[in-house]
Motif scaffolding. Structure first.
Motif, short mmCIF file in Angstrom:
data_model
loop_
_atom_site.label_atom_id
_atom_site.label_comp_id
_atom_site.label_asym_id
_atom_site.label_seq_id
_atom_site.Cartn_x
_atom_site.Cartn_y
_atom_site.Cartn_z
N PRO A 248 98.83 -51.14 -6.21
CA PRO A 248 99.98 -51.08 -7.11
C PRO A 248 100.68 -52.43 -7.17
O PRO A 248 100.69 -53.18 -6.18
CB PRO A 248 100.88 -50.01 -6.48
N PRO A 264 105.60 -46.57 -11.23
CA PRO A 264 104.66 -46.25 -10.15
C PRO A 264 103.69 -45.10 -10.46
O PRO A 264 102.50 -45.19 -10.14
CB PRO A 264 105.59 -45.89 -8.98
N GLN A 267 101.05 -46.42 -12.74
CA GLN A 267 100.16 -47.33 -12.03
C GLN A 267 99.11 -46.56 -11.24
O GLN A 267 97.94 -46.96 -11.19
CB GLN A 267 100.96 -48.25 -11.10
N ARG A 268 99.51 -45.46 -10.61
CA ARG A 268 98.53 -44.66 -9.86
C ARG A 268 97.45 -44.14 -10.79
O ARG A 268 96.25 -44.14 -10.45
CB ARG A 268 99.24 -43.50 -9.15
#
Length: 362
Positions: A248, A264, A267-268
């Motif tokens: 990340p 976040p 991004q995962r």
């Protein structure tokens, strides 16, 4: 699609803003606050051109039926039901499961949150029905009719989507003996992965405007193709490099203009998405494969279709002049028309290509 003052012309997926294969390189954009948006061994291949369409049209006549009905179907999902629409053409040999592309795009091919109003999947289902071929077009887990299937639509992987696609194949097998999976754009990657562990009833795969390169590579090319992205190219490529490496990127190190697209949770998802190589996936297929691509597709170019074909054991490539990423004929001087006008018909060569391929496999 609407234009905004976002420096990067991208679209929102799920609860975070993200580059979407449905909108990315068109210069269209819908940027929303994360708090208000919702989730998103090679044989010599066969290349089919326009000159063979008359044969495909003739072949499609075999399936024609004037009797068709539509009904909503549900199957179990991880936390709640997955939903789709079954359009019954009255033919019990073949049925197609239509897997949508990336982001908050519904079973009809519309994504109001990202300014997408194409009706492409609904039009495809209706056109296939007119040709006598039944279909099930689906909502992905976490979206629209499948919203209760998972609490966080970003907490998903391509493998999860592929498992859902296989479950829909099993459901479709109750209506016909031979099931085909047709994936559009990122849905093409889902279809490829689903078919690497094929259910017994799965007869083949149809890729519609699907990526042939890993999505990180594709995003780099799309970013560089848009001059408006100039001030952010170096930063974007650094973010993509990090995500491709499985790491990340610190959100506080990202420019404020880009943060909505790289929250976040997204991004995962992108780390997982970037890990897939479509050529590797197609090389692993042991089923008939049709690759259909429009020569007017400015998001995913013909190069990608040819890469997929070069990797596939049993593939047929059908290039359609003037067809855009949304499977419709390009409208001269109106680059967003096929994304925003639901009344524009599908490209007339699309359904004959599909019907001709399916009939050739009997």
């Amino acid at each position: 699609m609407q234009k905004t003052d976002c420096a990067l012309r991208m679209s929102c997926r799920s609860v975070d803003c993200v580059t979407s294969l449905e909108d990315y390189a068109t210069g269209a954009v819908s940027c929303r606050s994360p708090s208000t948006s919702r989730p998103p061994h090679v044989q010599i291949p066969r290349i089919i051109g326009m000159r063979t369409l008359s044969m495909a049209v003739a072949a499609s006549m075999v399936f024609q039926s004037p009797h068709a009905r539509a009904e909503v179907l549900t199957i179990p999902g991880p936390e709640g039901a997955l939903s789709g629409t079954y359009t019954d053409a009255g033919e019990r040999q073949h049925v197609v499961v239509i897997v949508p592309g990336s982001g908050p795009v519904d079973r009809d091919g519309n994504g109001p949150e990202v300014g997408l109003h194409s009706n492409s999947y609904r039009l495809l289902a209706e056109a296939l029905t007119a040709a006598g071929l039944s279909s099930i077009r689906i909502d992905k887990r976490g979206f629209f009719g499948s919203a209760t299937a998972i609490a966080d639509p970003n907490a998903v992987t391509i493998t999860d989507y592929a498992e859902d696609a296989r479950a829909w194949v099993d459901r479709a097998a109750k209506t016909a003996s031979c099931v085909w999976v047709a994936g559009h754009s990122e849905g093409g990657l889902v279809a490829m992965i689903a078919a690497t562990k094929p259910p017994a009833a799965l007869c083949g795969v149809i890729l519609l405007a699907a990526p042939g390169r890993p999505v990180g590579q594709l995003m780099r090319a799309q970013i560089r193709a848009n001059p408006a992205n100039g001030p952010f190219i170096a930063e974007l490529e650094a973010i993509i490099d990090s995500l491709e490496a499985g790491q990340p990127y610190p959100i506080n190190a990202i420019s404020a203009e880009l943060q909505p697209m790289f929250q976040p949770g997204m991004q995962r998802y992108m780390i997982d998405l970037f890990s897939y190589d479509p050529m590797t996936a197609t090389a692993a297929l042991k089923l008939p494969l049709l690759i259909v691509h429009g020569e007017a597709d400015v998001q995913i170019g013909v190069q990608d279709a040819k890469l997929l074909q070069s990797a596939a054991l049993d593939s047929e490539l059908h290039l359609i002049p003037d067809m855009t990423h949304m499977l419709k004929a390009d409208v001269s001087g109106q680059p967003f028309a096929t994304y925003t006008d639901p009344d524009l018909p599908l490209h007339p060569a699309l359904v004959p290509a599909i019907m001709g391929f399916i009939s050739s496999q009997d």
